[in-house]
Scaffold this active site. Structure first.
Site, PDB file in Angstrom:
ATOM      1  NE  ARG A   1      -4.198 -14.515  -4.033  1.00  0.00           N
ATOM      2  CZ  ARG A   1      -5.135 -13.582  -4.153  1.00  0.00           C
ATOM      3  NH1 ARG A   1      -5.377 -13.060  -5.315  1.00  0.00           N
ATOM      4  NH2 ARG A   1      -5.804 -13.172  -3.103  1.00  0.00           N
TER       5      ARG A   1
ATOM      6  NE  ARG B   1     -11.159 -12.397  -1.527  1.00  0.00           N
ATOM      7  CZ  ARG B   1     -10.404 -11.817  -2.464  1.00  0.00           C
ATOM      8  NH1 ARG B   1     -10.903 -11.491  -3.634  1.00  0.00           N
ATOM      9  NH2 ARG B   1      -9.149 -11.535  -2.220  1.00  0.00           N
TER      10      ARG B   1
ATOM     11  CG  ASP C   1      -9.492 -10.201  -7.685  1.00  0.00           C
ATOM     12  OD1 ASP C   1      -9.985  -9.060  -7.663  1.00  0.00           O
ATOM     13  OD2 ASP C   1      -8.437 -10.502  -7.115  1.00  0.00           O
TER      14      ASP C   1
ATOM     15  CE  LYS D   1     -10.790  -7.237  -3.455  1.00  0.00           C
ATOM     16  NZ  LYS D   1     -11.416  -8.013  -4.517  1.00  0.00           N
TER      17      LYS D   1
ATOM     18  N   GLY E   1      -2.240  -6.263  -1.203  1.00  0.00           N
ATOM     19  CA  GLY E   1      -1.963  -4.846  -0.970  1.00  0.00           C
ATOM     20  C   GLY E   1      -3.081  -4.150  -0.216  1.00  0.00           C
TER      21      GLY E   1
ATOM     22  CG  ASP F   1      -2.562 -11.380  -9.714  1.00  0.00           C
ATOM     23  OD1 ASP F   1      -2.372 -11.465 -10.942  1.00  0.00           O
ATOM     24  OD2 ASP F   1      -3.102 -10.389  -9.184  1.00  0.00           O
TER      25      ASP F   1
ATOM     26  N   GLY G   1      -4.570   0.826   0.027  1.00  0.00           N
ATOM     27  CA  GLY G   1      -5.026  -0.281   0.878  1.00  0.00           C
ATOM     28  C   GLY G   1      -6.531  -0.312   1.073  1.00  0.00           C
TER      29      GLY G   1
HETATM   30  P1  AMP Z   1      -6.378  -6.941  -8.439  1.00  0.00           P
HETATM   31  O1  AMP Z   1      -6.414  -6.216  -9.732  1.00  0.00           O
HETATM   32  O2  AMP Z   1      -7.488  -6.587  -7.498  1.00  0.00           O
HETATM   33  O3  AMP Z   1      -6.230  -8.398  -8.592  1.00  0.00           O
HETATM   34  O4  AMP Z   1      -5.084  -6.419  -7.679  1.00  0.00           O
HETATM   35  C1  AMP Z   1      -3.784  -6.554  -8.181  1.00  0.00           C
HETATM   36  C2  AMP Z   1      -2.769  -6.170  -7.136  1.00  0.00           C
HETATM   37  O5  AMP Z   1      -2.934  -4.785  -6.770  1.00  0.00           O
HETATM   38  C3  AMP Z   1      -2.864  -6.934  -5.834  1.00  0.00           C
HETATM   39  O6  AMP Z   1      -1.549  -7.121  -5.374  1.00  0.00           O
HETATM   40  C4  AMP Z   1      -3.634  -6.009  -4.951  1.00  0.00           C
HETATM   41  O7  AMP Z   1      -3.407  -6.251  -3.588  1.00  0.00           O
HETATM   42  C5  AMP Z   1      -3.104  -4.654  -5.372  1.00  0.00           C
HETATM   43  N1  AMP Z   1      -4.074  -3.566  -5.098  1.00  0.00           N
HETATM   44  C6  AMP Z   1      -5.243  -3.352  -5.730  1.00  0.00           C
HETATM   45  N2  AMP Z   1      -5.859  -2.274  -5.231  1.00  0.00           N
HETATM   46  C7  AMP Z   1      -5.081  -1.781  -4.239  1.00  0.00           C
HETATM   47  C8  AMP Z   1      -5.179  -0.680  -3.335  1.00  0.00           C
HETATM   48  N3  AMP Z   1      -6.218   0.158  -3.347  1.00  0.00           N
HETATM   49  N4  AMP Z   1      -4.180  -0.516  -2.446  1.00  0.00           N
HETATM   50  C9  AMP Z   1      -3.131  -1.349  -2.425  1.00  0.00           C
HETATM   51  N5  AMP Z   1      -2.973  -2.381  -3.252  1.00  0.00           N
HETATM   52  C10 AMP Z   1      -3.922  -2.616  -4.148  1.00  0.00           C
HETATM   53 MG    MG Z   2      -6.450  -9.911  -7.299  1.00  0.00          MG
END
Ligand code: AMP
Ligand code: MG
Length: 500
Positions: free
Chosen positions: A189, A182, A268, A119, A98, A258, A132
């Site tokens: 995953r 990164r 992560d 990222k 995302g 994930d 994003g």
């Molecule tokens: P994470 O907790 O970083 O593993 O993220 C879990 C999910 O949320 C993944 O699909 C990320 O891409 C999405 N995500 C986290 N932060 C954001 C953000 N600021 N904008 C869009 N998607 C996000």
């Molecule tokens: Mg993640």
């Protein structure tokens, strides 16, 4: 598309050699980064850039533009990967990148394929309601901790660069925005397999498994059942990895499926943290309200996640579903023993044992129980024990790690008795123990101080100092002795936040 011609272009920062983009189209979405206002390069990891065979002159000149996503380097084919995931036990069929964008892959100086990913590079079709973007704090945390893991010898994704975007992001507060670059063996995953399984895409699962075998486990091509062998190999790497986490007091904090790689790298670093005083139920993440991902729960959660991987792989393992389940079950059961044996082997090393005896587990458990009862700092206990191994006079310092120093006497006697049957001289033993027991870990309060100085004052000197100390975690660094210290009561950080 990359071509041989492009690879030889003298002015290209990266010699991309992309493979993921050639997998079936439902695996990803082509997506360019979104431009940012005013990029500023905080840090470029030059040794890593060299290892990746990148052109340092170009990166020093254009790094801010490249690592912010403003300038797409030649040969990049930017994309966001699709994946699912169990988040805190709940299945989410479509997560995906995302806010991360894969620029492409390079072959490093050792011949290994590595992903280069931005990222915080803007929205993608997987952003759901997210912006994003990434905030500076979490970018610095990931930079510090992932590089610290590497220096500790623990498989982890790496930090190639960090930039400020010159834009703000809105979280609970308004914060400076940043982009993190990164580097990973791959970003595939457990959730990537789950995504294909959830959509019933059996051809896709096979294509992904073949890609993974070629990329991460080429020796398995010759196995009788390569897919079953793949499952076993992933379980083995994760068992070894999680054992390593436990041995340095690392708490990942968000072990969703994930966030578990197929390559066996730690990925992560959102709410992760290192434990100070030893308590197996330690949790830092603000969103882990029930302690699902507490320190001591990590091996079991690893197994739970790997069971989800097994489910996704079933159609490849055997066309007869019952047989497939039987094979997968045998492997997931064996994970427990694998983990235990990696853990025990590592813990023996931490207390200086190079031989094995039946009573070793009990001896280790007795020390851990004492540490817990006495609020002993995890890292200092083992580092100071390493000194005792070489010099009896170091015993007082070791004992002072415990609330009641005298409580250590009985255990030390048992330990010495065991060492008398361990074939190593005291000075060799102290030296090997010091390689197993770091002096420096990214202590949470130090990480927070470095982040605060950067976010509040634009001062990156603490960040730089911390990176430098943590790059040699096993070496005594007398000018930085204070970085070994646990937090004072007023410095203690009790919670970490995901940063999303
Ligand atoms: P994470 O907790 O970083 O593993 O993220 C879990 C999910 O949320 C993944 O699909 C990320 O891409 C999405 N995500 C986290 N932060 C954001 C953000 N600021 N904008 C869009 N998607 C996000
Ligand atoms: Mg993640």
């Amino acid at each position: 598309m990359t071509s041989a011609l492009q690879k030889n272009r003298p002015d290209a920062a990266f010699s991309f050699d992309n493979s993921y983009v050639h997998l079936p189209q439902n695996f990803f979405s082509l997506q360019a980064p979104t431009q940012v206002a005013e990029p500023w390069l905080i840090k470029l990891n030059e040794p890593l850039a060299e290892e990746l065979g990148l052109d340092l002159d170009i990166l020093k000149r254009d790094g801010a533009a490249i690592f912010s996503g403003n300038l797409i380097p030649d040969g990049a084919e930017p994309l966001a990967m699709a994946y699912s995931g169990h988040q805190f036990g709940q299945f989410v069929p479509l997560l995906g990148d995302g806010r991360a964008i894969l620029l492409g892959e390079v072959i490093d100086r050792n011949g290994e394929r590595r992903d280069i990913q931005l990222k915080g590079a803007g929205q993608t079709p997987f952003s759901r309601r997210g912006d994003g973007r990434a905030a500076l704090g979490p970018v610095l945390r990931e930079y510090i901790v992932s590089e610290a893991m590497f220096a500790l010898g623990i498989p982890a994704t790496r930090a190639l660069a960090a930039v400020l975007t010159g834009e703000s992001v809105r979280r609970e507060d308004i914060l400076p925005g940043a982009v993190f670059t990164r580097v990973a063996a791959s970003h595939i995953r457990v959730g990537t397999f789950q995504y294909l399984a959830a959509t019933g895409d059996e051809n896709g699962i096979k294509a992904l498994a073949d890609h993974v075998i070629e990329r991460h486990y080429p020796a398995l091509k010759a196995a009788e059942n390569p897919y079953l062998a793949l499952y076993e190999a992933v379980c083995d790497r994760q068992a070894a990895l999680i054992a390593r986490w436990l041995q340095v007091g690392f708490i990942h904090g968000v072990m969703n499926t994930d966030n578990m790689t197929i390559s066996g790298e730690t990925i992560d670093f959102g709410p992760c943290a290192f434990m100070d005083s030893y308590d197996p139920m330690t949790v830092f993440s603000s969103i882990d309200q029930h302690g699902r991902y507490a320190y001591a729960n990590q091996p079991g959660i690893g197994q739970w996640n790997l069971a989800r991987l097994g489910e996704a792989l079933l159609p490849l393992i055997d066309t007869d579903k019952d047989k497939a389940i039987e094979h997968a079950n045998a492997i997931i059961k064996a994970y427990g023993e694998r983990f235990h044996s990696y853990w025990l082997q590592g813990m023996r090393g931490k207390i200086g044992l190079v031989s094995a005896e039946d009573g070793d587990l009990e001896l280790i458990q007795a020390l851990l129980a004492l540490m817990q009862a006495q609020g002993a700092d995890f890292t200092l206990t083992f580092r100071r024990l390493s000194a005792v191994a070489g010099d009896e006079a170091a015993e007082a310092v070791f004992a002072s790690t415990f609330r009641e120093p005298a409580a250590t006497t009985e255990w030390l006697t048992r330990w010495r008795d065991r060492l008398s049957r361990n074939p190593q001289t005291p000075s060799d033993r102290a030296a090997t123990m010091k390689q197993a027991n770091p002096a420096f870990i990214p202590r949470n309060h130090r990480v927070e101080q470095a982040i605060e100085a950067a976010v509040e004052d634009g001062d990156f000197s603490l960040f730089e100092a911390l990176l430098s100390v943590l790059s040699k975690p096993f070496e005594e660094q007398p000018p930085f002795a204070a970085y070994m210290d646990p937090p004072k009561p007023e410095e203690r950080v009790l919670q970490t936040f995901c940063g999303t």
